[in-house]
Design a protein around this motif. Structure first.
Motif, PDB file in Angstrom:
ATOM      1  N   ARG A 194      33.719 102.441  27.896  1.00 41.05           N
ATOM      2  CA  ARG A 194      33.224 101.149  27.421  1.00 41.05           C
ATOM      3  C   ARG A 194      33.387 101.063  25.909  1.00 41.05           C
ATOM      4  NH1 ARG A 194      27.790  99.923  30.744  1.00 41.05           N
ATOM      5  NH2 ARG A 194      28.171  97.900  29.804  1.00 41.05           N
ATOM      6  N   HIS A 195      33.226  99.860  25.375  1.00 42.05           N
ATOM      7  CA  HIS A 195      33.330  99.629  23.932  1.00 42.05           C
ATOM      8  C   HIS A 195      31.941  99.395  23.354  1.00 42.05           C
ATOM      9  CE1 HIS A 195      37.399  98.101  25.261  1.00 42.05           C
ATOM     10  NE2 HIS A 195      37.648  99.192  24.557  1.00 42.05           N
ATOM     11  N   PHE A 196      31.644 100.070  22.235  1.00 36.18           N
ATOM     12  CA  PHE A 196      30.353  99.946  21.564  1.00 36.18           C
ATOM     13  C   PHE A 196      30.560  99.844  20.063  1.00 36.18           C
ATOM     14  CE2 PHE A 196      29.664 102.614  25.331  1.00 36.18           C
ATOM     15  CZ  PHE A 196      28.744 101.824  26.010  1.00 36.18           C
ATOM     16  N   PRO A 197      29.649  99.159  19.367  1.00 31.45           N
ATOM     17  CA  PRO A 197      29.755  99.104  17.914  1.00 31.45           C
ATOM     18  C   PRO A 197      29.391 100.441  17.279  1.00 31.45           C
ATOM     19  CG  PRO A 197      27.835  97.855  18.659  1.00 31.45           C
ATOM     20  CD  PRO A 197      28.560  98.329  19.878  1.00 31.45           C
ATOM     21  N   THR A 198      30.133 100.803  16.259  1.00 29.76           N
ATOM     22  CA  THR A 198      29.804 101.971  15.448  1.00 29.76           C
ATOM     23  C   THR A 198      28.838 101.513  14.368  1.00 29.76           C
ATOM     24  OG1 THR A 198      31.980 102.928  15.803  1.00 29.76           O
ATOM     25  CG2 THR A 198      30.755 103.741  13.907  1.00 29.76           C
ATOM     26  N   VAL A 199      27.707 102.213  14.248  1.00 27.36           N
ATOM     27  CA  VAL A 199      26.713 101.789  13.261  1.00 27.36           C
ATOM     28  C   VAL A 199      26.525 102.790  12.128  1.00 27.36           C
ATOM     29  CG1 VAL A 199      25.471 100.242  14.788  1.00 27.36           C
ATOM     30  CG2 VAL A 199      24.820 102.634  14.710  1.00 27.36           C
ATOM     31  N   ASP A 200      26.992 104.016  12.313  1.00 28.03           N
ATOM     32  CA  ASP A 200      26.850 105.004  11.247  1.00 28.03           C
ATOM     33  C   ASP A 200      27.839 106.140  11.462  1.00 28.03           C
ATOM     34  OD1 ASP A 200      25.876 106.183   8.951  1.00 28.03           O
ATOM     35  OD2 ASP A 200      23.899 106.646   9.748  1.00 28.03           O
ATOM     36  N   LEU A 201      28.196 106.793  10.387  1.00 35.30           N
ATOM     37  CA  LEU A 201      29.048 107.979  10.401  1.00 35.30           C
ATOM     38  C   LEU A 201      28.383 109.042   9.555  1.00 35.30           C
ATOM     39  CD1 LEU A 201      32.453 106.228   9.644  1.00 35.30           C
ATOM     40  CD2 LEU A 201      31.661 107.007  11.880  1.00 35.30           C
TER      41      LEU A 201
ATOM     42  N   SER B 157      20.853 104.336  20.958  1.00 41.92           N
ATOM     43  CA  SER B 157      22.074 104.795  20.308  1.00 41.92           C
ATOM     44  C   SER B 157      22.324 106.245  20.665  1.00 41.92           C
ATOM     45  CB  SER B 157      22.006 104.619  18.784  1.00 41.92           C
ATOM     46  OG  SER B 157      21.031 105.465  18.229  1.00 41.92           O
ATOM     47  N   ILE B 158      23.575 106.640  20.558  1.00 40.63           N
ATOM     48  CA  ILE B 158      23.961 108.031  20.764  1.00 40.63           C
ATOM     49  C   ILE B 158      24.771 108.486  19.560  1.00 40.63           C
ATOM     50  CG2 ILE B 158      23.933 107.927  23.281  1.00 40.63           C
ATOM     51  CD1 ILE B 158      26.997 107.698  23.211  1.00 40.63           C
ATOM     52  N   TRP B 159      24.717 109.773  19.301  1.00 40.42           N
ATOM     53  CA  TRP B 159      25.563 110.409  18.291  1.00 40.42           C
ATOM     54  C   TRP B 159      26.548 111.278  19.040  1.00 40.42           C
ATOM     55  CZ3 TRP B 159      25.468 109.593  13.094  1.00 40.42           C
ATOM     56  CH2 TRP B 159      24.380 108.891  12.592  1.00 40.42           C
ATOM     57  N   ILE B 160      27.816 111.152  18.690  1.00 41.11           N
ATOM     58  CA  ILE B 160      28.868 111.912  19.365  1.00 41.11           C
ATOM     59  C   ILE B 160      29.945 112.279  18.346  1.00 41.11           C
ATOM     60  CG2 ILE B 160      30.090 109.819  20.068  1.00 41.11           C
ATOM     61  CD1 ILE B 160      30.741 111.320  22.734  1.00 41.11           C
ATOM     62  N   GLU B 161      30.590 113.405  18.570  1.00 42.09           N
ATOM     63  CA  GLU B 161      31.651 113.849  17.677  1.00 42.09           C
ATOM     64  C   GLU B 161      32.820 112.865  17.718  1.00 42.09           C
ATOM     65  OE1 GLU B 161      30.200 115.726  19.965  1.00 42.09           O
ATOM     66  OE2 GLU B 161      29.378 117.490  18.960  1.00 42.09           O
ATOM     67  N   ARG B 162      33.436 112.671  16.567  1.00 36.19           N
ATOM     68  CA  ARG B 162      34.549 111.723  16.460  1.00 36.19           C
ATOM     69  C   ARG B 162      35.692 112.029  17.414  1.00 36.19           C
ATOM     70  NH1 ARG B 162      35.326 109.970  10.186  1.00 36.19           N
ATOM     71  NH2 ARG B 162      33.116 109.793   9.694  1.00 36.19           N
ATOM     72  N   GLU B 163      35.883 113.274  17.743  1.00 36.46           N
ATOM     73  CA  GLU B 163      36.999 113.647  18.614  1.00 36.46           C
ATOM     74  C   GLU B 163      36.837 113.096  20.035  1.00 36.46           C
ATOM     75  OE1 GLU B 163      36.582 117.997  20.172  1.00 36.46           O
ATOM     76  OE2 GLU B 163      35.611 117.888  18.200  1.00 36.46           O
TER      77      GLU B 163
ATOM     78  N   GLY C 171      29.439 112.980   8.672  1.00 35.79           N
ATOM     79  CA  GLY C 171      30.334 114.105   8.899  1.00 35.79           C
ATOM     80  C   GLY C 171      31.267 113.806  10.055  1.00 35.79           C
ATOM     81  N   GLU C 172      31.230 114.656  11.065  1.00 39.39           N
ATOM     82  CA  GLU C 172      32.079 114.471  12.245  1.00 39.39           C
ATOM     83  C   GLU C 172      31.392 113.692  13.351  1.00 39.39           C
ATOM     84  OE1 GLU C 172      35.376 115.187  12.739  1.00 39.39           O
ATOM     85  OE2 GLU C 172      35.229 115.460  10.572  1.00 39.39           O
ATOM     86  N   LEU C 173      30.193 113.162  13.094  1.00 34.08           N
ATOM     87  CA  LEU C 173      29.455 112.429  14.120  1.00 34.08           C
ATOM     88  C   LEU C 173      29.534 110.925  13.913  1.00 34.08           C
ATOM     89  CD1 LEU C 173      26.218 114.599  14.343  1.00 34.08           C
ATOM     90  CD2 LEU C 173      28.159 114.590  15.913  1.00 34.08           C
ATOM     91  N   VAL C 174      29.545 110.206  15.035  1.00 34.69           N
ATOM     92  CA  VAL C 174      29.579 108.746  15.050  1.00 34.69           C
ATOM     93  C   VAL C 174      28.342 108.275  15.811  1.00 34.69           C
ATOM     94  CG1 VAL C 174      30.864 106.735  15.864  1.00 34.69           C
ATOM     95  CG2 VAL C 174      32.092 108.776  15.134  1.00 34.69           C
ATOM     96  N   GLU C 175      27.642 107.290  15.264  1.00 34.22           N
ATOM     97  CA  GLU C 175      26.513 106.695  15.986  1.00 34.22           C
ATOM     98  C   GLU C 175      26.989 105.398  16.638  1.00 34.22           C
ATOM     99  OE1 GLU C 175      21.905 105.213  15.445  1.00 34.22           O
ATOM    100  OE2 GLU C 175      23.185 105.336  13.673  1.00 34.22           O
ATOM    101  N   LEU C 176      26.760 105.302  17.942  1.00 39.09           N
ATOM    102  CA  LEU C 176      27.136 104.123  18.711  1.00 39.09           C
ATOM    103  C   LEU C 176      25.886 103.472  19.279  1.00 39.09           C
ATOM    104  CD1 LEU C 176      30.039 105.708  20.790  1.00 39.09           C
ATOM    105  CD2 LEU C 176      30.234 104.472  18.625  1.00 39.09           C
TER     106      LEU C 176
END
Length: 62
Positions: free
Chosen positions: A23-30, A51-57, A32-37
């Protein structure tokens, strides 16, 4: 794009991430290597409610 193997199932975290997969979600924060969706829509709430935090990879920018 993918789910980290290290996510625990006993807390329901893996199930929640699985519901977000593809699915597609907005990115709200970055950080380091983590993205908050913002993913509230997965549980039929406003996106900003969860929201979830997940590694950019594990995510793909579209």
């Amino acid at each position: 794009m993918a789910i980290p193997d290290s996510l625990p199932e006993y807390t329901g975290t893996r199930t929640f991430f699985t519901r977000c997969l593809g699915r597609h979600f907005p990115t709200v924060d970055l950080k380091g290597e983590l993205v908050e969706l913002e993913v509230g829509e997965v549980v039929e709430e406003s996106s900003y409610m969860h929201s979830i935090w997940i590694e950019r990879e594990y995510v793909r920018r579209v």
